[in-house]
Design an enzyme around this catalytic site. Structure first.
Site, PDB file in Angstrom:
ATOM      1  N   GLN A  86       1.952  -3.921   4.032  1.00  0.00           N
ATOM      2  CA  GLN A  86       2.022  -5.281   3.515  1.00  0.00           C
ATOM      3  C   GLN A  86       1.517  -6.293   4.532  1.00  0.00           C
ATOM      4  O   GLN A  86       2.133  -6.470   5.582  1.00  0.00           O
ATOM      5  CB  GLN A  86       3.466  -5.617   3.122  1.00  0.00           C
ATOM      6  CG  GLN A  86       3.593  -6.958   2.432  1.00  0.00           C
ATOM      7  CD  GLN A  86       5.030  -7.288   2.087  1.00  0.00           C
ATOM      8  OE1 GLN A  86       5.895  -7.311   2.952  1.00  0.00           O
ATOM      9  NE2 GLN A  86       5.289  -7.537   0.819  1.00  0.00           N
ATOM     10  N   GLY A  87       0.412  -6.961   4.252  1.00  0.00           N
ATOM     11  CA  GLY A  87      -0.137  -7.980   5.136  1.00  0.00           C
ATOM     12  C   GLY A  87       0.192  -9.376   4.644  1.00  0.00           C
ATOM     13  O   GLY A  87      -0.698 -10.112   4.225  1.00  0.00           O
ATOM     14  N   SER A 146       3.152 -11.534   6.303  1.00  0.00           N
ATOM     15  CA  SER A 146       3.622 -12.379   7.405  1.00  0.00           C
ATOM     16  C   SER A 146       2.581 -12.500   8.511  1.00  0.00           C
ATOM     17  O   SER A 146       1.806 -11.570   8.752  1.00  0.00           O
ATOM     18  CB  SER A 146       4.908 -11.807   7.999  1.00  0.00           C
ATOM     19  OG  SER A 146       5.933 -11.840   7.039  1.00  0.00           O
ATOM     20  N   GLU A 184      10.403  -7.085  -4.709  1.00  0.00           N
ATOM     21  CA  GLU A 184      10.984  -6.721  -3.429  1.00  0.00           C
ATOM     22  C   GLU A 184      12.474  -7.066  -3.391  1.00  0.00           C
ATOM     23  O   GLU A 184      13.303  -6.278  -2.995  1.00  0.00           O
ATOM     24  CB  GLU A 184      10.241  -7.469  -2.316  1.00  0.00           C
ATOM     25  CG  GLU A 184      10.682  -7.105  -0.920  1.00  0.00           C
ATOM     26  CD  GLU A 184       9.795  -7.743   0.144  1.00  0.00           C
ATOM     27  OE1 GLU A 184       9.316  -8.863  -0.079  1.00  0.00           O
ATOM     28  OE2 GLU A 184       9.596  -7.117   1.181  1.00  0.00           O
TER      29      GLU A 184
END
Lengths: 291, 377
Positions: B121-122, B124, B239
């Protein structure tokens, strides 16, 4: 699995809320606070006529024939409205004390060394001999202390669940009151609900209500003693902490006799004492884990 | 209100339980926590077994109740957790299933389900954690590609991932929520540097990712250009809404184990500890009921879990930390020994009130979106 209120249950909840708005609105509440220790017999009969006490009695016995889930919804509304009186004891007596189901008789019970509404009751369950009046912290719940060893009912009993339902009602109500106040009360030129410190108090109020709600409703569906013990722990927390946080959101106004917040907090304290308090439920759940 | 399952659901449960009893003893031993290639292979292998047995798509193909049964039974049986497949199965997969084109679904969903590709997951960045919309990694269109430069942080499994669900700023002049785009970036593209970061638990489970003129084909864009914030909100609601479900069952198992240890070492005689454990049991029972309630609601409305996921996440993050603090109390001086069970868990649990939106951000969401309080600072 449809763990949601049915249409019938929604209708019942709305019905009870409307009834209580009519017969125990804010003015009646204030009058009752001004006349502590007096149980309103007309109100009690009205509740009886509406089936509040006979809700779980079979129709063949003159009852309404509904289940624990419906009783929980009705008691939640009673908690919301701050309805006074030995509601749980009278409801539980509906099958075997004459007049309890219809609201003609007021029934109370000895619980954990204390009796609520002893002076106003027609019937007392348990041994109340030698009872001494207490200067009750809750102006709407007269209390007597009963001498001798303290006896509690089961940590997972129906009385505990109905008390948890009342606590849930209190928790939901104080959350509403806090949010209403945070939206409208202005300080430093803006609603106080825009300040994160206040906003977070309100968010925590809601989180506690939501968790308590599912715990209480699940216990009403399963009637499992561990579920009931869970419901009482979460509901006590939601009501007591919730009322305190609501008071905090109200600031100085919250500390006055005029605001309703203190009445909710005091009632939540009284209920949290019933059935051995949270301690008994915690020990019960802990023992179940090692069993 | 009803907590019972349909005969079909109960049949699913029985079939799954039987299968688990059969296959779990045949699994190889799990690799050590820091062996990332080993963990990738292990997690993908487990996903492949699920696929072959017909359980792979349970996270987004099945009804919410069926998914709940799956998570309950696999966790109860001690089956492996999603591990390195976390982002693919629980974030990127559901997002592509909801927002991707037919072609994108055909390209990316089957390899996730068959246990062939790992996602990271990119989202933050160094300057955009809780304030995600402040992200500055930029991308401009050049022919059929987006050219991406910037950096990402707290990127779990980046070292072993094949794909990255990447948020980039495509319009620097638009209001900050409106200039963002959601891209699927292949992790073997030129210009990507992964620098593993050591967490306070000592492991290198997440990384900093540097992007220097990385070319991402424009066909990898999910949703419209500059509409990435909306797509992201879909991802985040998955999420917060359902991604932690299996863990609640695991926490209840830990609580039981901890109780057994306390009986053996005499700590159980302490009424303060017993009361704390009893309260935790109530807490996890209630969290499970909250999951059942939210799932029932989603099943009724057919919707994506909304802001109510934040209610669960707030309470669960706190309960998980409390669980391992209680475990430390049971362990006594052994809680200072990293080789003892639960000590690493206690450290990792510290991330729960930060990851996937800090508790402070979740409270803002609850207050503003559910309670309707005014926005502010």
């Amino acid at each position: 699995m449809r763990f949601q209120l049915t249409d019938d249950q929604e209708a019942l909840r709305t019905g009870v809320r409307e009834l209580l708005d009519r017969c125990f609105g804010p003015e009646v509440l204030r009058t009752a606070v001004g006349a502590p220790g007096r149980l309103d017999r007309t109100l009690w009969r009205t509740l009886g006529d509406a089936g509040f006490f006979a809700l779980r009695l079979p129709e063949a016995d003159g009852g309404v024939g509904r289940g624990l889930a419906e009783a929980v919804l009705a008691f939640e509304e009673a908690g919301r409205a701050l309805l006074p009186g030995p509601l749980v004891a009278t409801h539980l007596a509906a099958g075997d004390v004459p007049g309890a189901a219809t609201g003609e008789a007021v029934v109370t019970a000895v619980d954990g060394g204390v009796v609520e509404w002893l002076g106003a009751a027609d019937v007392v369950r348990g041994d109340a001999s030698g009872a001494v009046p207490l200067h009750s912290v809750d102006p709407l719940t007269p209390l007597h202390r009963v001498p001798g060893p303290v006896a509690f009912g089961p940590a997972g009993g129906v009385a505990v669940l109905l008390t948890a339902a009342e606590q849930l009602g209190t928790a939901a109500r104080v959350c509403e009151l806090a949010v209403q106040h945070a939206r409208t009360r202005e300080q430093f030129g803006r609603p106080i609900g825009a300040f994160q410190a206040v906003k977070h108090l309100c968010a925590d109020l809601l989180v506690r209500v939501e968790v308590a709600r599912v715990a209480v409703y699940a216990a009403a569906v399963t009637a499992d003693p561990a579920d009931i013990a869970t419901a009482r722990l979460l509901a006590d927390e939601a009501a007591v902490r919730g009322a305190r946080d609501c008071l905090q959101v109200h600031g100085g106004m919250g500390f006055t006799w005029e605001a309703d917040v203190h009445l909710h907090l005091k009632r939540a304290w009284v209920r949290a004492h019933r059935g051995g308090g949270g301690t008994q439920s915690e020990e019960f759940l802990a023992e179940r884990l090692v069993a | 209100m009803d907590l019972s399952c349909t005969p079909e659901e109960e049949e699913f449960r029985a079939r799954l339980r039987e299968w688990l009893t059969k296959v779990l003893p045949t699994l190889p031993a799990a690799p050590p926590p820091d062996d990332w290639p080993g963990r990738r292979a292990y997690d993908l292998g487990w996903q492949r077994m699920l696929y072959d047995a017909g359980y792979a798509d349970v996270h987004w193909g099945a009804s919410p109740t069926t998914r709940l049964i799956f998570l309950e039974e696999t966790e109860r049986a001690g089956a492996p957790y999603v591990g390195a497949n976390f982002v693919g199965l629980l974030h990127a997969g559901p997002t592509i299933a909801a927002e991707g084109t037919v072609g994108q679904q055909a390209r990316w969903l089957p390899p996730i389900l068959r246990g062939e590709e790992v996602w990271c997951q990119g989202f933050s960045e160094p300057g955009a954690g809780s304030d995600l919309a402040a992200l500055r990694t930029r991308a401009h269109r050049d022919g059929d590609d987006y050219v991406v430069s910037g950096s990402k942080l707290w990127t779990s499994h980046a070292e072993v991932a094949d794909w990255c669900e990447l948020l980039v700023r495509t319009d620097p002049d638009a209001p900050r929520h409106q200039g963002i785009t959601w891209l699927a970036m292949p992790m073997d593209a030129d210009g990507i540097t992964v620098r593993p970061l050591r967490t306070l638990a000592g492991s290198a489970e997440f990384a900093e990712v540097f992007l220097d003129e990385v070319r991402v084909p424009a066909v990898n864009r999910v949703g419209e250009e500059n509409d990435g914030w909306r797509v992201t909100m879909v991802t985040l609601s998955f999420e917060r809404g359902t991604a932690f479900v299996g863990e609640v069952v695991a926490c209840r198992r830990t609580l039981t184990e901890l109780t057994r240890t306390a009986r053996e070492n005499g700590r159980w005689d302490d009424p303060v500890l017993r009361r704390r454990v009893g309260r935790l049991d109530a807490e996890f029972r209630a969290l499970w009921r909250l999951i059942q309630w939210n799932v029932s609601e989603a099943e009724t409305t057919g919707g994506v879990p909304g802001a109510r996921g934040s209610v669960f996440k707030l309470r669960y993050a706190h309960a998980r930390q409390e669980l391992y603090d209680t475990a430390a109390e049971v362990l006594g001086p052994d809680c200072l020994d990293l080789d003892r069970p639960w000590v690493l868990d206690r450290l990792s649990a510290l991330s729960y009130t930060i990851a996937a939106g800090t508790s402070q951000i979740q409270r803002n969401i609850v207050a503003e979106r559910i309670l309707g309080l005014p926005k502010g600072r």
